[in-house]
Design a protein around this motif. Structure first.
Motif, PDB file in Angstrom:
ATOM      1  N   ARG A   1       0.795  -1.233   0.000  1.00  0.00           N
ATOM      2  CA  ARG A   1       0.000   0.000   0.000  1.00  0.00           C
ATOM      3  C   ARG A   1       0.830   1.287   0.000  1.00  0.00           C
ATOM      4  NH1 ARG A   1      -5.462  -0.703   0.248  1.00  0.00           N
ATOM      5  NH2 ARG A   1      -6.031  -2.887   0.490  1.00  0.00           N
ATOM      6  N   CYS A   2       2.075   1.184  -0.369  1.00  0.00           N
ATOM      7  CA  CYS A   2       2.891   2.388  -0.541  1.00  0.00           C
ATOM      8  C   CYS A   2       4.107   2.036  -1.385  1.00  0.00           C
ATOM      9  CB  CYS A   2       3.331   2.990   0.799  1.00  0.00           C
ATOM     10  SG  CYS A   2       4.334   1.901   1.827  1.00  0.00           S
ATOM     11  N   SER A   3       4.744   3.045  -1.937  1.00  0.00           N
ATOM     12  CA  SER A   3       5.951   2.825  -2.726  1.00  0.00           C
ATOM     13  C   SER A   3       6.833   4.060  -2.653  1.00  0.00           C
ATOM     14  CB  SER A   3       5.607   2.501  -4.191  1.00  0.00           C
ATOM     15  OG  SER A   3       4.951   3.597  -4.814  1.00  0.00           O
ATOM     16  N   LEU A   4       8.091   3.870  -3.024  1.00  0.00           N
ATOM     17  CA  LEU A   4       9.062   4.958  -2.963  1.00  0.00           C
ATOM     18  C   LEU A   4       9.870   5.003  -4.244  1.00  0.00           C
ATOM     19  CD1 LEU A   4      10.634   7.132  -1.261  1.00  0.00           C
ATOM     20  CD2 LEU A   4      12.209   5.273  -0.665  1.00  0.00           C
ATOM     21  N   GLN A   5       9.939   6.189  -4.846  1.00  0.00           N
ATOM     22  CA  GLN A   5      10.848   6.441  -5.953  1.00  0.00           C
ATOM     23  C   GLN A   5      11.915   7.413  -5.468  1.00  0.00           C
ATOM     24  OE1 GLN A   5       8.527   6.872  -9.922  1.00  0.00           O
ATOM     25  NE2 GLN A   5       7.071   7.432  -8.329  1.00  0.00           N
ATOM     26  N   SER A   6      13.156   7.160  -5.834  1.00  0.00           N
ATOM     27  CA  SER A   6      14.239   8.052  -5.426  1.00  0.00           C
ATOM     28  C   SER A   6      15.161   8.298  -6.611  1.00  0.00           C
ATOM     29  CB  SER A   6      15.036   7.457  -4.256  1.00  0.00           C
ATOM     30  OG  SER A   6      15.631   6.220  -4.622  1.00  0.00           O
ATOM     31  N   VAL A   7      15.779   9.470  -6.609  1.00  0.00           N
ATOM     32  CA  VAL A   7      16.701   9.828  -7.685  1.00  0.00           C
ATOM     33  C   VAL A   7      17.701  10.839  -7.151  1.00  0.00           C
ATOM     34  CG1 VAL A   7      15.190  11.674  -8.559  1.00  0.00           C
ATOM     35  CG2 VAL A   7      16.885  10.622 -10.082  1.00  0.00           C
ATOM     36  N   GLY A   8      18.948  10.712  -7.564  1.00  0.00           N
ATOM     37  CA  GLY A   8      19.968  11.661  -7.168  1.00  0.00           C
ATOM     38  C   GLY A   8      19.875  12.931  -7.981  1.00  0.00           C
ATOM     39  N   ALA A   9      20.325  14.033  -7.399  1.00  0.00           N
ATOM     40  CA  ALA A   9      20.336  15.324  -8.099  1.00  0.00           C
ATOM     41  C   ALA A   9      21.771  15.695  -8.439  1.00  0.00           C
ATOM     42  CB  ALA A   9      19.692  16.395  -7.226  1.00  0.00           C
ATOM     43  N   LYS A  10      21.953  16.397  -9.533  1.00  0.00           N
ATOM     44  CA  LYS A  10      23.283  16.813  -9.964  1.00  0.00           C
ATOM     45  C   LYS A  10      23.800  17.959  -9.100  1.00  0.00           C
ATOM     46  CE  LYS A  10      22.559  15.493 -14.810  1.00  0.00           C
ATOM     47  NZ  LYS A  10      22.461  16.006 -16.200  1.00  0.00           N
ATOM     48  N   ASN A  11      25.126  18.024  -8.950  1.00  0.00           N
ATOM     49  CA  ASN A  11      25.699  19.141  -8.213  1.00  0.00           C
ATOM     50  C   ASN A  11      25.796  20.367  -9.119  1.00  0.00           C
ATOM     51  OD1 ASN A  11      28.127  18.936  -9.773  1.00  0.00           O
ATOM     52  ND2 ASN A  11      28.849  17.310  -8.408  1.00  0.00           N
ATOM     53  N   ILE A  12      26.178  21.491  -8.542  1.00  0.00           N
ATOM     54  CA  ILE A  12      26.198  22.751  -9.286  1.00  0.00           C
ATOM     55  C   ILE A  12      27.130  22.680 -10.493  1.00  0.00           C
ATOM     56  CG2 ILE A  12      26.765  25.200  -9.150  1.00  0.00           C
ATOM     57  CD1 ILE A  12      24.197  24.456  -7.757  1.00  0.00           C
ATOM     58  N   ALA A  13      28.286  22.008 -10.349  1.00  0.00           N
ATOM     59  CA  ALA A  13      29.231  21.904 -11.465  1.00  0.00           C
ATOM     60  C   ALA A  13      28.600  21.165 -12.634  1.00  0.00           C
ATOM     61  CB  ALA A  13      30.505  21.195 -11.008  1.00  0.00           C
ATOM     62  N   GLU A  14      27.893  20.073 -12.320  1.00  0.00           N
ATOM     63  CA  GLU A  14      27.235  19.312 -13.383  1.00  0.00           C
ATOM     64  C   GLU A  14      26.112  20.128 -14.004  1.00  0.00           C
ATOM     65  OE1 GLU A  14      27.390  14.692 -12.093  1.00  0.00           O
ATOM     66  OE2 GLU A  14      26.349  16.026 -10.709  1.00  0.00           O
ATOM     67  N   LEU A  15      25.394  20.868 -13.176  1.00  0.00           N
ATOM     68  CA  LEU A  15      24.292  21.674 -13.691  1.00  0.00           C
ATOM     69  C   LEU A  15      24.779  22.769 -14.623  1.00  0.00           C
ATOM     70  CD1 LEU A  15      22.004  22.052 -10.564  1.00  0.00           C
ATOM     71  CD2 LEU A  15      21.332  21.125 -12.772  1.00  0.00           C
ATOM     72  N   SER A  16      25.937  23.333 -14.343  1.00  0.00           N
ATOM     73  CA  SER A  16      26.430  24.439 -15.163  1.00  0.00           C
ATOM     74  C   SER A  16      26.649  24.016 -16.605  1.00  0.00           C
ATOM     75  CB  SER A  16      27.733  24.994 -14.570  1.00  0.00           C
ATOM     76  OG  SER A  16      28.753  24.014 -14.623  1.00  0.00           O
TER      77      SER A  16
END
Length: 377
Positions: free
Chosen positions: A221-236
């Protein structure tokens, strides 16, 4: 095979209303909205109007917001503070704990007891900073508030290393309501596709995520999705791909290092990323219409820091603008799906292995619930 063939049938919606939305715990409100004695919040869960209120002694109560005399809605405000509730139809008054305190012009009435004519109690419990209700349990005696009914959500806490236990205080900053021309389950399916649609539909958002890290974990009756976020250097680096100036920094601060997207059956989505907690509640309005309530909460420490630096309003506005862009993209595709579902050319689809098992679990639980009310197809 997916359940799409039953996303356009009115009999299914009626079955969902008397099973899915009448027998499962659903979010009523955040506890900060009824923090002080006398504070109340009126909500609709399934098709049931409710009042969540804290009484003079600080005790939490949940009542059906229906006058016991002739069924008028008692409290018509969305939220506020009160010392008692008064029905505007015939003047019946109820204490904050639900007791009938005044009944007008009933002299001579027989077989009537004020003690048994209070507001009907709703089954209610707390989990972290959230207040849940389950409409199916109707009883006049006081219903004790307890956390045990939500123990099925402990896997979410464990899988997020305690983040879904909400150890930090969050400040409410914004609420908005989106209305969509699609079945409510289309919205949930879009949420539960394991990030499948993100690189195609949410191009700007996807540049801030490490999509190869996307994971889905399914629990009862529940689930979890997770994902990493890029750091500022990668975002640039995304500037070379045409991201508007200044959005990378906001996106990076908004998303933090990791995002958790939790689904609690049947219709609640809790999203935890960076300093943000946002709540999405999807509610059916018809077989091809629904609404999604969004509430946004900001980490209190971050809010105080940005208040002191004079950047809070701008940061919140930028983050909400980015969120709204994602929601508009989702709304567009969900309404497109609803159009396609009504075509004679479409019946059922297939699940993408390794991606859409959250959706598959939702469909299995839904089918089990609805089967109690529907004849075999």
């Amino acid at each position: 095979m997916t359940l799409y063939c039953r996303y356009t049938e009115r009999c299914v919606l009626e079955a969902e209303r008397c099973t899915v939305f009448a027998h499962n715990w659903q979010l009523a409100c955040h506890s900060s909205q009824v923090k002080e004695p006398g504070q109340f919040r009126t909500v609709t869960v399934g098709q049931e109007p409710l009042i969540i209120v804290r009484d003079e002694k600080g005790r939490l109560h949940g009542h059906y917001n229906v006058c016991r005399h002739h069924a008028a809605i008692v409290e018509r405000r969305d939220a506020g503070s009160a010392t008692f509730f008064r029905c505007s139809y015939h003047g019946f008054e109820y204490a904050l704990d639900g007791r009938l305190r005044k009944a007008m012009q009933l002299k001579g009435i027989k077989n009537f007891s004020a003690k048994s004519f209070g507001l009907v109690k709703a089954e209610m419990c707390e989990w972290g900073p959230f207040i849940f209700v389950r409409p199916r349990q109707l009883s006049l005696p006081q219903v004790a508030v307890t956390e045990e009914p939500m123990s099925f959500l402990q896997p979410l806490v464990d899988a997020t290393r305690g983040e879904m236990a909400f150890p930090k205080a969050h400040r409410f900053v914004h609420q908005c309501l989106y209305k969509l021309d699609c079945n409510w389950k289309v919205v949930v399916d879009n949420y539960l596709d394991g990030g499948y649609h993100v690189p195609h539909l949410h191009v700007q958002l996807s540049r801030g995520l490490s999509l190869q890290s996307y994971m889905t974990k399914v629990f009862p009756r529940c689930s979890l999705q997770s994902v990493g976020a890029k750091n500022i250097a990668e975002l640039s680096e995304s500037q070379a791909h045409g991201t508007p100036d200044g959005e990378d920094g906001v996106l990076g601060e908004r998303m933090g290092t990791e995002a958790f997207y939790s689904f609690i059956y049947p219709n609640l989505m809790l999203n935890r990323y960076g300093p943000w907690l946002d709540i999405n509640i999807c509610r059916p309005l018809g077989v091809d219409r629904c609404e999604v309530l969004f509430e946004y909460y900001l980490d209190e420490d971050v809010a105080v820091e940005k208040e002191q630096s004079g950047t809070l309003a701008g940061f919140v506005a930028d983050c909400l603008e980015q969120s709204d862009r994602v929601q508009q993209e989702d709304i567009d595709v969900c309404q497109s799906v609803q159009c396609g579902l009504q075509s004679v050319s479409y019946d059922t689809g297939r699940y993408a292995p390794g991606l859409e098992h959250g959706m598959h679990d939702f469909h299995c639980t839904l089918a089990e619930d609805v089967a109690r009310a529907l004849p075999p197809s």
